[in-house]
Design a protein around this motif. Structure first.
Motif, mmCIF file in Angstrom:
data_model
loop_
_atom_site.group_PDB
_atom_site.id
_atom_site.type_symbol
_atom_site.label_atom_id
_atom_site.label_comp_id
_atom_site.label_asym_id
_atom_site.label_seq_id
_atom_site.Cartn_x
_atom_site.Cartn_y
_atom_site.Cartn_z
ATOM 1 N N GLN A 4 74.470 52.367 29.025
ATOM 2 C CA GLN A 4 75.439 53.568 29.230
ATOM 3 C C GLN A 4 74.908 54.483 30.441
ATOM 4 O OE1 GLN A 4 76.625 55.662 25.793
ATOM 5 N NE2 GLN A 4 78.326 56.730 26.838
ATOM 6 N N LYS A 5 73.877 54.742 30.264
ATOM 7 C CA LYS A 5 73.258 55.478 31.319
ATOM 8 C C LYS A 5 73.209 54.911 32.736
ATOM 9 C CE LYS A 5 69.290 58.719 32.130
ATOM 10 N NZ LYS A 5 69.533 60.032 31.445
ATOM 11 N N THR A 6 73.077 53.803 32.823
ATOM 12 C CA THR A 6 72.963 52.983 33.883
ATOM 13 C C THR A 6 74.501 53.083 34.613
ATOM 14 O OG1 THR A 6 71.400 51.565 33.502
ATOM 15 C CG2 THR A 6 72.613 50.995 35.114
ATOM 16 N N THR A 7 75.389 53.051 33.762
ATOM 17 C CA THR A 7 76.717 53.123 34.018
ATOM 18 C C THR A 7 77.074 54.377 34.563
ATOM 19 O OG1 THR A 7 77.445 51.263 32.527
ATOM 20 C CG2 THR A 7 79.163 52.484 33.402
ATOM 21 N N LYS A 12 78.469 58.192 39.078
ATOM 22 C CA LYS A 12 78.179 59.159 39.846
ATOM 23 C C LYS A 12 77.659 59.068 41.443
ATOM 24 C CE LYS A 12 76.554 62.285 36.240
ATOM 25 N NZ LYS A 12 75.682 63.266 35.660
ATOM 26 N N LEU A 13 76.880 57.823 41.616
ATOM 27 C CA LEU A 13 76.762 57.516 43.107
ATOM 28 C C LEU A 13 77.804 57.100 43.700
ATOM 29 C CD1 LEU A 13 74.451 56.668 45.000
ATOM 30 C CD2 LEU A 13 74.209 54.795 43.828
ATOM 31 N N LYS A 14 78.833 56.207 42.967
ATOM 32 C CA LYS A 14 79.964 55.818 43.770
ATOM 33 C C LYS A 14 80.917 57.192 44.054
ATOM 34 C CE LYS A 14 80.522 51.591 40.954
ATOM 35 N NZ LYS A 14 81.331 51.032 40.143
ATOM 36 N N GLY A 15 80.820 57.952 43.308
ATOM 37 C CA GLY A 15 81.634 59.174 43.538
ATOM 38 C C GLY A 15 81.020 59.918 44.596
ATOM 39 N N GLN A 38 82.417 62.118 40.069
ATOM 40 C CA GLN A 38 81.343 62.273 39.717
ATOM 41 C C GLN A 38 81.230 63.262 38.296
ATOM 42 O OE1 GLN A 38 78.722 64.060 42.882
ATOM 43 N NE2 GLN A 38 80.343 63.401 44.393
ATOM 44 N N LYS A 39 82.269 63.955 38.144
ATOM 45 C CA LYS A 39 82.451 64.944 36.805
ATOM 46 C C LYS A 39 83.148 64.102 35.771
ATOM 47 C CE LYS A 39 82.724 68.728 40.004
ATOM 48 N NZ LYS A 39 83.268 69.951 40.409
ATOM 49 N N LEU A 40 83.533 62.814 35.721
ATOM 50 C CA LEU A 40 83.977 62.209 34.760
ATOM 51 C C LEU A 40 83.177 62.193 33.320
ATOM 52 C CD1 LEU A 40 85.965 59.326 35.990
ATOM 53 C CD2 LEU A 40 87.072 61.589 35.298
ATOM 54 N N PRO A 41 83.496 62.795 32.118
ATOM 55 C CA PRO A 41 82.714 62.697 31.225
ATOM 56 C C PRO A 41 82.761 61.103 30.463
ATOM 57 C CG PRO A 41 84.928 63.765 30.517
ATOM 58 C CD PRO A 41 84.720 63.227 31.960
ATOM 59 N N LYS A 42 81.729 60.834 29.957
ATOM 60 C CA LYS A 42 81.801 59.423 29.312
ATOM 61 C C LYS A 42 81.507 59.427 27.848
ATOM 62 C CE LYS A 42 81.792 57.231 33.057
ATOM 63 N NZ LYS A 42 82.887 56.524 33.411
#
Length: 53
Positions: A4-7, A12-15, A38-42
């Motif tokens: 999950q942390k990797t995702t 964030k990198l894609k954003g 980049q700000k989307l909560p997971k």
């Protein structure tokens, strides 16, 4: 590092890449999409599997 942390890190990198491309080409829509990505909560809650009889 958990999956999950990797995702989250990759999202964030894609954003940030999308934001940079938006700035580079002068497209405010793409730039805004990158910032919001980049700000989307997971969610930490995983969906329950469907039970089929």
């Amino acid at each position: 590092m958990s999956a999950q942390k990797t995702t989250e890190t990759s999202d964030k990198l894609k954003g940030s890449i999308k934001e940079a491309i938006g700035k580079l080409v002068g497209d405010p829509k793409v730039e805004a999409e990158g910032k919001s990505q980049q700000k989307l909560p997971k969610s930490d809650v995983k969906p329950k599997p469907l039970l089929t009889p």
